[in-house]
Scaffold this motif. Structure first.
Motif, PDB file in Angstrom:
ATOM      1  N   TYR A 150       0.969  -1.287  -0.003  1.00 23.46           N
ATOM      2  CA  TYR A 150      -0.181   0.070  -0.113  1.00 23.46           C
ATOM      3  C   TYR A 150       0.999   1.149  -0.140  1.00 23.46           C
ATOM      4  O   TYR A 150       1.696   1.339   0.547  1.00 23.46           O
ATOM      5  N   ASP A 152       0.223   5.728  -0.394  1.00 24.90           N
ATOM      6  CA  ASP A 152      -0.606   6.821  -0.189  1.00 24.90           C
ATOM      7  C   ASP A 152      -1.023   7.428  -1.746  1.00 24.90           C
ATOM      8  O   ASP A 152      -2.027   7.703  -2.238  1.00 24.90           O
ATOM      9  N   GLY A 155      -2.428   3.502  -3.636  1.00 26.85           N
ATOM     10  CA  GLY A 155      -3.426   2.660  -2.847  1.00 26.85           C
ATOM     11  C   GLY A 155      -2.794   1.257  -2.740  1.00 26.85           C
ATOM     12  O   GLY A 155      -1.742   1.008  -2.479  1.00 26.85           O
ATOM     13  N   PHE A 301     -15.973   5.850   2.511  1.00 21.52           N
ATOM     14  CA  PHE A 301     -14.698   6.350   2.268  1.00 21.52           C
ATOM     15  C   PHE A 301     -13.847   5.228   1.109  1.00 21.52           C
ATOM     16  O   PHE A 301     -14.512   4.141   1.068  1.00 21.52           O
ATOM     17  N   ASP A 302     -13.036   5.647   0.495  1.00 20.26           N
ATOM     18  CA  ASP A 302     -12.312   4.971  -0.521  1.00 20.26           C
ATOM     19  C   ASP A 302     -11.125   4.198   0.009  1.00 20.26           C
ATOM     20  O   ASP A 302     -10.147   4.800   0.575  1.00 20.26           O
ATOM     21  N   ARG A 305      -7.809   4.999  -1.173  1.00 25.40           N
ATOM     22  CA  ARG A 305      -7.267   6.376  -0.720  1.00 25.40           C
ATOM     23  C   ARG A 305      -7.025   6.715   0.747  1.00 25.40           C
ATOM     24  O   ARG A 305      -6.457   7.437   1.102  1.00 25.40           O
ATOM     25  N   ASP A 306      -7.941   5.732   1.344  1.00 25.66           N
ATOM     26  CA  ASP A 306      -7.654   5.847   2.861  1.00 25.66           C
ATOM     27  C   ASP A 306      -7.492   4.539   3.256  1.00 25.66           C
ATOM     28  O   ASP A 306      -8.322   4.003   4.074  1.00 25.66           O
ATOM     29  N   LEU A 308      -5.391   3.651   5.927  1.00 23.13           N
ATOM     30  CA  LEU A 308      -5.443   3.491   7.249  1.00 23.13           C
ATOM     31  C   LEU A 308      -6.641   3.282   7.952  1.00 23.13           C
ATOM     32  O   LEU A 308      -7.083   2.700   8.982  1.00 23.13           O
ATOM     33  N   ARG A 309      -7.636   3.813   7.384  1.00 21.74           N
ATOM     34  CA  ARG A 309      -9.085   3.881   7.936  1.00 21.74           C
ATOM     35  C   ARG A 309      -9.456   2.503   7.618  1.00 21.74           C
ATOM     36  O   ARG A 309     -10.289   2.046   8.640  1.00 21.74           O
ATOM     37  N   THR A 312      -8.137   0.561  10.297  1.00 20.51           N
ATOM     38  CA  THR A 312      -8.554   1.075  11.587  1.00 20.51           C
ATOM     39  C   THR A 312      -9.772   0.002  11.732  1.00 20.51           C
ATOM     40  O   THR A 312     -10.091  -0.324  12.962  1.00 20.51           O
TER      41      THR A 312
END
Length: 727
Positions: A150, A152, A155, A301-302, A305-306, A308-309, A312
């Motif tokens: 991954y 930033d 992706g 959210f994508d 693109r995210d 980390l989320r 999480t």
């Protein structure tokens, strides 16, 4: 760093908001034979200390401005910090010293600015700013090396571009396994991560469902006793729904599919208070929460693109304890595998062992009634008890209070009160608004639909609210096969959209409170009676209970139905031969305030015609409901062991509009010839009762018309024509 304390001059006065707490503290001291001073706290035992502190937190919630003031600890609001004090008070190492300055200020009725300073100091000392999940401070191996999994900019390197189900499931399984390994090996976080796996077998139906229902993906519990090869709905912790196209994220079918999975989870897991879930449409993900009001969802959210989320969210799914996953901590598991609850009755602790599940309403939003047959541990008589959990509107009278009133007033043939309580989790009331959703404000959420008002709000202007979703399944039409345990039974209670309580100014958002009632009588439905005379005798007892409740308390039972008319075991003389249960919808015929019911409530198939048309509930209308119960049994059941049948002509009674249902019912009973042909559809077992049912029809509907006036003689006549004749 903590945020600055607000200026006192801009805040509303506290006024008398804390007066009730001071009076309650004085009452506690008096009961303990102590002076009403702060020094008396030194003589309180630990339980009394905690109760006083819980009462203080409850009182603080009423102070103006707490919902709008910023949190000094970067939580949602200052109120969130106040509520977190309950966790501190509940902890084993609770130190009363944290709250002493605040207690002194409140009990001494010091000025508002002093009290607010003490509140501010208390929450900053006891509720530190939230800490990130441990792995967020470290870089998972997916971002290491020259060619990381991954980045930033790009992706996930191995994300399947076609986003087809099989490929996405393989990808998702790999990422969850990688995350679990990182949590357990690199961060040394064990426990829940060891017994959770991802289930990705969308072509294989899960066990434990009436229908053959498949599930796209889920986080499930697994152990040597529950291998994944035999997945069951009772193993599902977090269900998920996959779609290949991101545009399907806001399509209602996606939400409904997920809702069906959640309904199966609720039905198979009797101690579940709420269910967490997720949708993944292409690379667009949402986290969901389903409870007894409906569902809420995060902003989309994508995951490319995210990332980390994404990690999480799934780390949370792997690390959450059972209470955080939505299981009821008040129902505990004994070493022998049996569930039990602990209560305090008449000042003494009791443990009630839950022997078997009697009923679990197969729904998401609603009262979600669950009943267990139980007994008191150590009771040699093994007297049967029934424990009933349900989620009630807080505006309604508590069923437990009404049952206790009935017992104290000598009402007969009503399930006898044993105990009742409002369930608490973490030291505060278990409800959907505060306990589960943590006072989440959804009034301006996108796609919000209020079950009370039937309106929707769409806020595209506020970026913080854009994409947050809330919906409820209240009032949705569903096939009867998904709504009842036995095919002859009608679906659960249905409400129309109008509310007699609108004038009270209730919030457009719903809330439901978790109530628990224990009664002393255990029974079975009348249609399971061994013969006609036994069933009719039990029905007579139910009629007498209906009258006794009305005459001694002024209450109308409010929901006469096949599920609420029970008979005791025929060989057990300690239980009424026939009795009424369920005062959830009971109302007083003569009352000054609305009952809190939302519109026309009850089980539709048995609702009297006048009530369907908007008439106020009355005693005589309840007698009409008894007629519809007997009629329904004769149509749908063919003997004591019969599970019932679906009769298409009457199945639609569960779903047509109230006005249409009133016309169907009136058309059934208003003409002698039509009713005679209708009775020809009685099952063979109940055809001998045709004469009685017809005679009762003539009494309830004189000349084929609705009886809207009270008739004192109708009750005795109803008992006579049903019970005293023999075939």
């Amino acid at each position: 760093m903590s945020r600055a304390q607000p200026e006192h001059s801009t805040l509303q006065p506290i006024g008398e908001k804390l007066k009730a707490f001071r009076e309650g503290f004085s009452s506690t001291c008096n009961n303990l034979g102590l002076e009403s001073t702060l020094e008396s706290l030194n003589r309180f035992d630990n339980e009394d200390l905690q109760n006083v502190c819980f009462d203080l937190v409850s009182a603080l919630r009423s102070i103006p401005d707490l919902r709008t003031l910023p949190s000094p600890n970067r939580h949602k609001s200052f109120l969130s910090d106040i509520l977190r004090l309950n966790t501190v008070i509940s902890s084993d190492d609770f130190d009363i010293g944290i709250l002493v300055p605040l207690l002194r200020a409140v009990l001494n009725t010091e000025p508002d600015n002093i009290i607010r300073d003490r509140i501010y100091s208390t929450v900053t000392a006891s509720t530190p700013s939230p800490k990130p999940i441990p792995f967020l401070n470290q870089t998972p191996r997916c971002k290491e090396g020259d060619n990381p999994l991954y980045s930033d900019n790009i992706g996930w390197r191995d994300w399947p571009k076609s986003a087809q189900e099989k490929e996405v499931l393989q990808w998702l399984t790999g990422k969850v396994d990688m995350l679990r390994e990182h949590l357990t090996r690199d961060l040394l976080i064990c426990g829940s991560t060891q017994d959770r796996n991802i289930l990705a077998r969308p072509s294989q139906p899960l066990e434990g469902s009436v229908a053959s229902r498949k599930l796209d993906v889920a986080i499930v519990s697994s152990s040597q006793n529950q291998p994944l090869q035999r997945a069951h709905w009772s193993h599902v912790l977090i269900p998920g729904e996959l779609k290949s196209n991101g545009d399907l994220d806001t399509v209602s079918k996606t939400w409904r599919d997920l809702g069906r999975y959640v309904r199966e989870v609720f039905t198979a897991q009797e101690t579940r208070r709420y269910v967490l879930a997720f949708t993944l449409c292409g690379t667009t993900m949402r986290a969901w929460e389903f409870d007894r009001v409906g569902a809420t969802a995060s902003k989309p959210f994508d995951i490319n693109r995210d990332g980390l989320r994404f990690l999480t969210v799934f780390a949370g799914y792997l690390l959450m304890n059972r209470t955080q996953l939505g299981y009821d901590p008040s129902i505990k598991l004994g070493p022998d595998g049996t569930h039990y609850i602990e209560i305090t009755r008449n000042g003494k602790p009791e443990r009630l062992v839950l022997n078997e599940l009697m009923k679990r309403s197969p729904c998401v939003a609603g009262r979600a009634t669950t009943c267990w047959k139980a007994h008191r541990e150590g009771d040699e008589s093994t007297m049967p008890l029934v424990v009933k959990d349900s989620w009630q509107y807080p505006e309604r009278d508590e069923e437990g209070v009404l049952l206790q009133e009935a017992l104290e007033n000598g009402v007969t043939n009503i399930a006898r009160h044993y105990f009742h309580e409002t369930v608490e989790v973490g030291g505060h009331v278990d409800d959907t608004s505060a306990s589960i959703r943590r006072d989440l404000d959804l009034s301006s959420a996108r796609y919000h639909r209020s079950a009370r008002s039937g309106t929707a709000a769409n806020n595209e202007e506020d970026p913080a609210l854009r994409g947050r979703t809330h919906f409820t399944t209240v009032g949705r039409k569903r096939p009867s096969s998904h709504m009842a345990f036995e095919t002859g039974l009608p679906p659960p209670k249905r409400n129309c959209s109008s509310s007699p309580s609108k004038s009270q100014g209730f919030s457009a958002l719903q809330n439901r409170v978790h109530r628990r009632v224990v009664v002393q009588d255990y029974g079975k439905p009348l249609y399971k009676a061994s013969c006609h005379p036994v069933m009719l005798a039990a029905l007579r007892c139910c009629l007498e209970g209906y009258q006794s409740l009305y005459m001694r308390t002024g209450l109308l039972q409010g929901d006469i139905s096949t599920g609420n008319l029970l008979m005791g075991e025929e060989k057990d003389a300690s239980i009424y031969p026939g009795f009424l249960i369920d005062l959830d919808l009971a109302i007083r015929e003569k009352r000054d305030q609305p009952s809190g019911a939302w519109g026309k409530t009850g089980t539709r198939a048995f609702m009297p015609i006048g009530q369907l048309l908007g008439d106020a509930p009355s005693f005589v209308q309840g007698l009409e409901s008894f007629f519809w119960v007997l009629f329904w049994i004769c149509i749908h059941y063919n003997g004591p062991g019969d599970r019932g049948r679906v009769v298409e002509e009457f199945d639609e009674w569960n779903y047509v509009s109230m006005e249409e249902l009133a016309k169907l019912k009136l058309g059934t009973v208003s003409d002698d010839g039509i009713f005679q042909s209708t009775m020809d559809k009685f099952t063979d077992y109940y055809k001998p009762l045709k004469h009685w049912v017809d005679e009762l029809r003539r009494a309830i509907f004189p000349n084929g018309k609705i009886r809207r006036k009270e008739d004192k003689g109708l009750f005795e006549y109803s008992k006579y024509c049903r019970m005293h004749k023999r075939p």
